[in-house]
Design a protein around this motif. Sequence first.
Motif, mmCIF file in Angstrom:
data_model
loop_
_atom_site.group_PDB
_atom_site.id
_atom_site.type_symbol
_atom_site.label_atom_id
_atom_site.label_comp_id
_atom_site.label_asym_id
_atom_site.label_seq_id
_atom_site.Cartn_x
_atom_site.Cartn_y
_atom_site.Cartn_z
ATOM 1 N N THR A 282 24.587 8.182 -48.669
ATOM 2 C CA THR A 282 23.926 7.567 -47.515
ATOM 3 C C THR A 282 22.430 7.377 -47.720
ATOM 4 N N ALA A 283 21.719 8.463 -48.009
ATOM 5 C CA ALA A 283 20.255 8.398 -48.028
ATOM 6 C C ALA A 283 19.715 7.535 -49.159
ATOM 7 N N ALA A 284 20.442 7.437 -50.268
ATOM 8 C CA ALA A 284 19.946 6.661 -51.409
ATOM 9 C C ALA A 284 19.691 5.203 -51.044
ATOM 10 N N LEU A 285 20.559 4.634 -50.225
ATOM 11 C CA LEU A 285 20.356 3.229 -49.844
ATOM 12 C C LEU A 285 19.255 3.101 -48.799
ATOM 13 N N PHE A 286 19.125 4.074 -47.901
ATOM 14 C CA PHE A 286 18.016 4.063 -46.946
ATOM 15 C C PHE A 286 16.678 4.102 -47.685
ATOM 16 N N SER A 287 16.538 5.039 -48.618
ATOM 17 C CA SER A 287 15.255 5.184 -49.316
ATOM 18 C C SER A 287 14.968 3.991 -50.211
ATOM 19 N N ALA A 288 16.003 3.426 -50.841
ATOM 20 C CA ALA A 288 15.793 2.224 -51.648
ATOM 21 C C ALA A 288 15.392 1.050 -50.761
ATOM 22 N N ALA A 289 16.019 0.938 -49.592
ATOM 23 C CA ALA A 289 15.728 -0.163 -48.670
ATOM 24 C C ALA A 289 14.262 -0.149 -48.246
ATOM 25 N N THR A 290 13.754 1.033 -47.939
ATOM 26 C CA THR A 290 12.356 1.110 -47.510
ATOM 27 C C THR A 290 11.400 0.988 -48.693
ATOM 28 N N GLN A 291 11.733 1.632 -49.806
ATOM 29 C CA GLN A 291 10.813 1.621 -50.950
ATOM 30 C C GLN A 291 10.616 0.219 -51.507
ATOM 31 N N VAL A 292 11.704 -0.559 -51.632
ATOM 32 C CA VAL A 292 11.541 -1.889 -52.240
ATOM 33 C C VAL A 292 10.700 -2.816 -51.365
ATOM 34 N N GLY A 293 10.721 -2.580 -50.044
ATOM 35 C CA GLY A 293 9.847 -3.367 -49.182
ATOM 36 C C GLY A 293 8.385 -3.135 -49.527
ATOM 37 N N GLY A 294 8.044 -1.869 -49.793
ATOM 38 C CA GLY A 294 6.675 -1.556 -50.191
ATOM 39 C C GLY A 294 6.328 -2.070 -51.570
ATOM 40 N N VAL A 295 7.266 -1.941 -52.494
ATOM 41 C CA VAL A 295 7.027 -2.418 -53.861
ATOM 42 C C VAL A 295 6.798 -3.926 -53.862
ATOM 43 N N LEU A 296 7.617 -4.647 -53.092
ATOM 44 C CA LEU A 296 7.475 -6.102 -53.005
ATOM 45 C C LEU A 296 6.101 -6.481 -52.470
ATOM 46 N N ALA A 297 5.582 -5.671 -51.552
ATOM 47 C CA ALA A 297 4.277 -5.942 -50.951
ATOM 48 C C ALA A 297 3.120 -5.408 -51.791
ATOM 49 N N GLU A 298 3.447 -4.841 -52.945
ATOM 50 C CA GLU A 298 2.439 -4.239 -53.824
ATOM 51 C C GLU A 298 1.624 -3.178 -53.083
#
Length: 333
Positions: free
Chosen positions: A180-196
């Motif tokens: 469960t948590a792996a997809l939550f954390s990936a979902a939020t982290q990639v938003g930040g990575v995309l925004a640099e």
Amino acid sequence: MSLDDKAVKPHDRLAQALAGDMEAVNALIRTKMASKHAPRIPEVTAHLVEAGGKRLRPMLTLAAARICGYDGPYHVHLAATVEFIHTATLLHDDVVDESAQRRGRPTANLLWDNKSSVLVGDYLFARAFQLMTEPDNMRVLGILSNASAVIAEGEVLQLTAAQDLATTEDIYLQVIRGKTAALFSAATQVGGVLAEADPASEKALFDYGDALGIAFQMVDDLLDYGGVTDVIGKNTGDDFRERKLTLPVIKAVAAADQTERAFWSRVIEKGDQQEGDLEQAMALMAKHGTLAATRDAAIVWADRARAALGALPDHPLRAMLDDLADYVVARVR
């Protein structure tokens, strides 16, 4: 798990704030779940995708990107990626668990068959990987592909640990962090990575998603022993009937005397369940206070999620994510 039992719903406010982005995500999902040569793919996918799910995970991606100042188009692709990964895992899970109900409706494997559910799930995973390449960002690709592997690993670990009374709370945490948590954390982290985003903000987004996902799953496991069927989208006691060692049971086993342990061995390890066993199991959990202890553990994780947000830029969406973390556990306070 549903989030429908209060009049004021933070996920609805989040959906309203992200309405334009979510419209683009839903349009992309409809386009990518189409198949020219295999009409069963959109039939099976639509049954689950359009079953009233809250799209919480893709909204987390959109919100994370917006909080960190992203104004490009690719957060939509990543949000759709996250939803496809989630939907694929649900299709596979229902086959593994032999489930008959999902989000209050018959499961795809019941309406069609196991083969269709597995193969359509595979198709959605493939579509997810196509979508995650669109931003041409190797870090994004690495995070989401790693999350896919961790999710599968968590499911296999659950398969081997679910009916073993030696399963500890640490193993349980490893299972839910994977499934469960792996997809939550990936979902939020990639938003930040995309925004640099800066490293501190990126870590905050990961920590928020990780803690929120853990709280989310703990509440789901708790509600299985006390939720309303039309609220949680499955039958009360399904985890017990499927012999899953979730946190309330793990805690009860740890506190059990010899007679109680023999009961748990019969119903969980041996699968010899009889009429009245669910009620007996719930009585033992009440005796040892394990439902309340599970609630308290979920609240701790929700508080960790909220604390992580403090490192992010001030933004109206940040306040909504704070409310969301509180709301996940407010239903069991």
